[in-house]
Design a protein around this motif. Structure first.
Motif, PDB file in Angstrom:
ATOM      1  N   THR B 199      53.271  39.539  36.683  1.00  0.00           N
ATOM      2  CA  THR B 199      51.857  39.928  37.389  1.00  0.00           C
ATOM      3  C   THR B 199      50.815  40.468  36.643  1.00  0.00           C
ATOM      4  N   ILE B 200      49.868  39.489  36.635  1.00  0.00           N
ATOM      5  CA  ILE B 200      48.596  39.353  35.536  1.00  0.00           C
ATOM      6  C   ILE B 200      47.440  39.511  36.413  1.00  0.00           C
ATOM      7  N   LEU B 201      46.451  40.107  35.526  1.00  0.00           N
ATOM      8  CA  LEU B 201      44.850  39.791  35.984  1.00  0.00           C
ATOM      9  C   LEU B 201      44.445  38.559  35.166  1.00  0.00           C
ATOM     10  N   ALA B 202      44.417  37.398  35.842  1.00  0.00           N
ATOM     11  CA  ALA B 202      44.095  36.263  34.829  1.00  0.00           C
ATOM     12  C   ALA B 202      42.598  36.215  34.853  1.00  0.00           C
ATOM     13  N   HIS B 203      42.180  36.031  33.511  1.00  0.00           N
ATOM     14  CA  HIS B 203      40.836  35.433  33.097  1.00  0.00           C
ATOM     15  C   HIS B 203      40.444  34.201  32.811  1.00  0.00           C
ATOM     16  N   SER B 204      41.647  33.669  32.345  1.00  0.00           N
ATOM     17  CA  SER B 204      41.527  32.175  32.155  1.00  0.00           C
ATOM     18  C   SER B 204      42.545  31.361  33.085  1.00  0.00           C
ATOM     19  N   MET B 205      42.177  30.060  33.288  1.00  0.00           N
ATOM     20  CA  MET B 205      43.186  29.124  33.766  1.00  0.00           C
ATOM     21  C   MET B 205      43.132  27.644  33.006  1.00  0.00           C
ATOM     22  N   ASN B 206      44.180  27.096  33.016  1.00  0.00           N
ATOM     23  CA  ASN B 206      44.430  25.961  32.166  1.00  0.00           C
ATOM     24  C   ASN B 206      43.803  25.844  31.099  1.00  0.00           C
ATOM     25  N   GLY B 207      43.594  27.046  30.248  1.00  0.00           N
ATOM     26  CA  GLY B 207      43.123  26.938  28.721  1.00  0.00           C
ATOM     27  C   GLY B 207      41.676  27.319  28.803  1.00  0.00           C
ATOM     28  N   GLY B 208      40.944  27.582  29.939  1.00  0.00           N
ATOM     29  CA  GLY B 208      39.613  27.692  29.934  1.00  0.00           C
ATOM     30  C   GLY B 208      39.216  28.888  30.732  1.00  0.00           C
ATOM     31  N   PRO B 209      37.935  29.396  30.665  1.00  0.00           N
ATOM     32  CA  PRO B 209      37.585  30.555  31.476  1.00  0.00           C
ATOM     33  C   PRO B 209      37.934  30.247  32.887  1.00  0.00           C
ATOM     34  N   LEU B 210      38.175  31.204  33.599  1.00  0.00           N
ATOM     35  CA  LEU B 210      38.420  30.979  35.073  1.00  0.00           C
ATOM     36  C   LEU B 210      37.298  30.655  35.951  1.00  0.00           C
ATOM     37  N   SER B 211      37.062  29.432  36.532  1.00  0.00           N
ATOM     38  CA  SER B 211      35.845  28.871  37.273  1.00  0.00           C
ATOM     39  C   SER B 211      35.761  29.794  38.358  1.00  0.00           C
ATOM     40  N   VAL B 212      34.505  29.725  38.873  1.00  0.00           N
ATOM     41  CA  VAL B 212      34.164  30.611  40.069  1.00  0.00           C
ATOM     42  C   VAL B 212      35.049  30.192  41.193  1.00  0.00           C
ATOM     43  N   GLY B 213      35.377  28.812  41.638  1.00  0.00           N
ATOM     44  CA  GLY B 213      36.155  28.290  42.558  1.00  0.00           C
ATOM     45  C   GLY B 213      37.578  29.211  42.556  1.00  0.00           C
ATOM     46  N   HIS B 214      38.003  29.285  41.492  1.00  0.00           N
ATOM     47  CA  HIS B 214      39.297  29.901  41.140  1.00  0.00           C
ATOM     48  C   HIS B 214      39.283  31.457  41.046  1.00  0.00           C
ATOM     49  N   GLY B 215      38.100  32.160  41.022  1.00  0.00           N
ATOM     50  CA  GLY B 215      38.317  33.509  41.183  1.00  0.00           C
ATOM     51  C   GLY B 215      37.537  34.341  40.070  1.00  0.00           C
ATOM     52  N   ALA B 216      36.642  33.660  39.404  1.00  0.00           N
ATOM     53  CA  ALA B 216      36.007  34.451  38.222  1.00  0.00           C
ATOM     54  C   ALA B 216      35.324  35.578  38.701  1.00  0.00           C
ATOM     55  N   PRO B 217      35.343  36.710  37.703  1.00  0.00           N
ATOM     56  CA  PRO B 217      35.851  36.557  36.376  1.00  0.00           C
ATOM     57  C   PRO B 217      37.327  36.831  36.256  1.00  0.00           C
ATOM     58  N   VAL B 218      37.940  37.596  37.284  1.00  0.00           N
ATOM     59  CA  VAL B 218      39.410  37.852  37.054  1.00  0.00           C
ATOM     60  C   VAL B 218      39.741  37.538  38.615  1.00  0.00           C
ATOM     61  N   ARG B 219      41.213  37.204  38.456  1.00  0.00           N
ATOM     62  CA  ARG B 219      41.880  37.112  39.738  1.00  0.00           C
ATOM     63  C   ARG B 219      43.328  37.627  39.678  1.00  0.00           C
ATOM     64  N   LEU B 220      44.126  38.114  40.764  1.00  0.00           N
ATOM     65  CA  LEU B 220      45.560  38.477  40.471  1.00  0.00           C
ATOM     66  C   LEU B 220      46.315  37.292  40.611  1.00  0.00           C
ATOM     67  N   ARG B 221      47.290  37.391  39.731  1.00  0.00           N
ATOM     68  CA  ARG B 221      48.538  36.324  39.895  1.00  0.00           C
ATOM     69  C   ARG B 221      49.819  37.464  40.034  1.00  0.00           C
ATOM     70  N   VAL B 222      50.205  37.291  41.255  1.00  0.00           N
ATOM     71  CA  VAL B 222      51.433  37.865  41.628  1.00  0.00           C
ATOM     72  C   VAL B 222      52.607  36.841  41.907  1.00  0.00           C
ATOM     73  N   GLU B 223      53.232  36.376  40.930  1.00  0.00           N
ATOM     74  CA  GLU B 223      53.888  34.832  41.234  1.00  0.00           C
ATOM     75  C   GLU B 223      55.246  34.790  42.152  1.00  0.00           C
ATOM     76  N   ARG B 224      55.584  35.891  42.822  1.00  0.00           N
ATOM     77  CA  ARG B 224      56.632  35.799  43.796  1.00  0.00           C
ATOM     78  C   ARG B 224      56.116  35.569  44.960  1.00  0.00           C
ATOM     79  N   GLN B 225      54.843  35.782  45.263  1.00  0.00           N
ATOM     80  CA  GLN B 225      54.435  35.646  46.770  1.00  0.00           C
ATOM     81  C   GLN B 225      53.406  34.549  46.836  1.00  0.00           C
TER      82      GLN B 225
END
Ligand code: HEM
Lengths: 289, 265
Positions: B199-225
């Motif tokens: 369970t992380i607060l992701a600031h990056s996706m696929n090696g680059g900064p999180l895009s606006v579409g995917h939730g910039a600046p940070v989004r939650l990842r809670v992988e079992r849900q």
């Protein structure tokens, strides 16, 4: 009754119809609980499918992954500007207006939806409610299934009545049973007291393959289950593959139900269904014998 | 023979009628979906599922994939870009003055800048995002473990949930059905999931900064849900003992619209 008993004494016993105890109480109860659960699971399942009416193979699959998509139900507009519904499997597309993709909604208006309102529960698009009912009845199906299996193993029902004997599996016997079914000739008299080979294969297949298959593929669409039992989803090749197989198992179960109900009606629905309710099955001794 | 048959066929007929009746009830009766008593019963499935999944795999890890298995095109879903003025101002400054506030039942409330979050020890994981609608996409996520932030904030002993407050007003999606009014997106998880290693607060996706579409600046990842738990545009965390007082009190935007709070299934 008294007069009938009197005549019975003079005639040989099988000469008149008699009641035979065909289905154990545990089989009868679990059968109807199962039937209710399966009907609700299918109708809520089709509602859930409508949220994303596309299927893929592999570890991932979403709208952009067209190469992995093997089935789609949708709607499009033709050259004449008319909307139509379609089902696409691989490279084969069939127009399905009225049933799949584009149909009449429960309010009478055209509805751009995968499965039509009469096939789904609720009859309108409602993923949240459909999911809640689906998972509740999935629990019912699983618990009921374990009770049925435990009873069938302990009582010998599975081995005695459902699993085919080796000699029943001969080509000759299977062909004979297929021919008898095709001629709508169902076993009569003493022969009607047990399941024949096609029946055994159908029931055994549903109980031991299709229902376990639909449950296991269903479980592996759950990210929580996949974290706990990672090996299970990998067995099916990933969540999108498991979802595809879940759909295939569900459709085979639908096919079984159609044939099952047809056979019950053709074999004499009152006697058949009564035997699944009260347990008693009437045997009419063959007069020609 | 007729004496024997009569009572039996009548019973048979009753059975047949009951079955046919049940069939009709199911196909024609949406009333079942809005029946309060029935809805209570069917909703008990959610607690059973949560208890069962915690029993078989409280510490289970979501599968992690190889970079070669990434989805070539990870679909943007839900809000594509928050239109709210506050968010737009942060976006214009590339989130330089954006701050994550950690508040509620903590002894050490704090605010963290995006830079501070980026400098924290991070976890990188390639996981599958499973949407409630049925599609799946594989992505790589990088960010600090939520547990690390919660430890720094020093939770009080009566803490039970973490609430994620998001920047976007959301109007729902037709494909998800039901009544979908607009309101601020939010989510919540319990402490078992909050302290799960993935369970992380992701600031990056696929090696680059999180895009606006995917939730910039940070989004939650809670992988079992499921996907709707992976809150995007996170502006603040509240540590709480009860979910009352947020939205309709069900613990999330979609939960308030009938979806399960425990989205492990
Ligand atoms: C309302 C619909 C249904 C009716 C009227 C019905 C009727 C019956 C009847 C009369 C029998 C006894 C057949 C015989 O004695 O030869 C039977 C057996 C059976 N049915 Fe159904 N059925 C229904 C739905 C289903 C469904 C949905 C399933 C599962 C997908 C199912 C699976 C079975 C199985 C596995 C047996 C054999 C049970 C055993 O002997 O252990 N049925 N059904």
């Amino acid at each position: 009754m008294a007069t009938m008993d009197a005549t019975a004494e003079t005639a040989p016993p099988p000469a008149k119809p008699y009641l035979f105890h065909r289905h154990a109480l545990a089989v009868r109860v679990t059968h109807w609980v199962n039937a209710l659960a399966i009907f609700l699971l299918i109708m809520t399942g089709l509602n859930i499918f409508n949220a994303h009416p596309m299927l893929y193979w592999g570890e991932y699959g979403a709208n952009p992954d067209v190469a992995r998509q093997w089935l789609q139900i949708g709607a499009d507009t033709n050259a004449a500007g008319q909307d139509f519904g379609f089902l696409r499997i691989g490279s084969l597309t069939v127009e399905t207006t009225g049933v799949l993709g584009l149909s009449t909604g429960s309010n009478g208006a055209p509805s751009y939806i995968g499965y039509p309102s009469w096939a789904t529960f609720p009859s309108y698009r409602d993923l949240a409610t459909a999911r809640t009912f689906h998972f509740f009845f999935a629990w019912v199906l699983i618990i009921n299934g374990w009770l049925y299996l435990a009873f069938s193993l302990a009582s010998g029902h599975l081995k005695k009545d459902l699993l085919p004997k080796l000699k029943e599996l001969s080509i000759g016997n299977i062909v004979h049973d297929i021919v008898q079914h095709a001629r709508l000739k169902f076993p009569k008299g003493e022969e009607a007291k047990r399941y024949h080979i096609l029946q055994k294969l159908a029931y055994g297949g549903v109980v031991l393959v299709l229902i376990p298959g639909v449950i296991l593929t269903g479980l592996t669409m759950s990210p929580g289950t996949n974290a706990a039992w990672p090996w299970l989803v990998e067995l099916f090749g990933g969540r999108p593959s498991a979802r595809s197989l879940h759909f295939v198992f569900a459709n085979l179960i639908i096919l079984f139900i159609i044939v099952h109900l047809l056979m019950v009606v053709l074999a004499g629905p009152i006697n058949e269904i009564r035997s699944m309710i009260t347990g008693k099955f009437r045997v009419d001794p063959e007069t020609a014998a | 023979m007729s004496a024997l048959l009569k009572p039996l066929s009548r019973r048979g007929l009753i059975g047949f009628g009951a079955t046919a009746g049940a069939g009709l009830l199911l196909s024609g009766c949406d009333g079942l979906a809005s029946n309060d008593k029935l809805s209570k019963i069917v909703k008990s499935g959610e607690a059973a599922t949560q208890r069962w999944q915690r029993l078989i795999g409280r510490d289970g890890l979501a599968k992690e994939f190889d970079v070669s298995q990434l989805s070539p095109d990870f679909k943007v879903n839900g809000t594509h870009e928050p239109v709210e003025a506050e968010y737009q101002a942060h976006k214009a400054e590339n989130f330089a003055n954006w701050k994550l506030a950690i508040t509620g039942l903590v002894n050490n409330p704090m605010t963290l800048s995006l830079d501070q979050i980026r400098r924290m020890p991070a976890r990188t994981q390639i996981t599958r995002h499973d949407c409630v609608e049925g599609w799946s996409a594989i992505g790589q996520w990088t960010g600090p473990q939520l547990g690390l932030l919660l430890k720094a904030a020093n939770m009080k002993t009566n803490a039970r949930y973490v609430v994620f407050k998001c920047a976007d007003n959301y109007g729902g999606e037709a494909s998800k059905g039901g009544a979908q009014s607009t309101s601020l997106y939010y989510e919540s998880i319990d402490l078992v999931d909050a302290f799960h290693p993935q369970t992380i607060l992701a600031h990056s996706m696929n090696g680059g900064p999180l895009s606006v579409g995917h939730g910039a600046p940070v989004r939650l990842r809670v992988e079992r849900q499921l996907g709707y738990k992976q809150a995007k545009y996170v502006m603040g965390l509240d540590v709480v003992s009860s979910l009352d007082g947020y939205g309709s009190g069900k613990g999330g935007y979609w939960e308030d619209r009938g979806y399960e709070w425990y989205a492990g299934i």
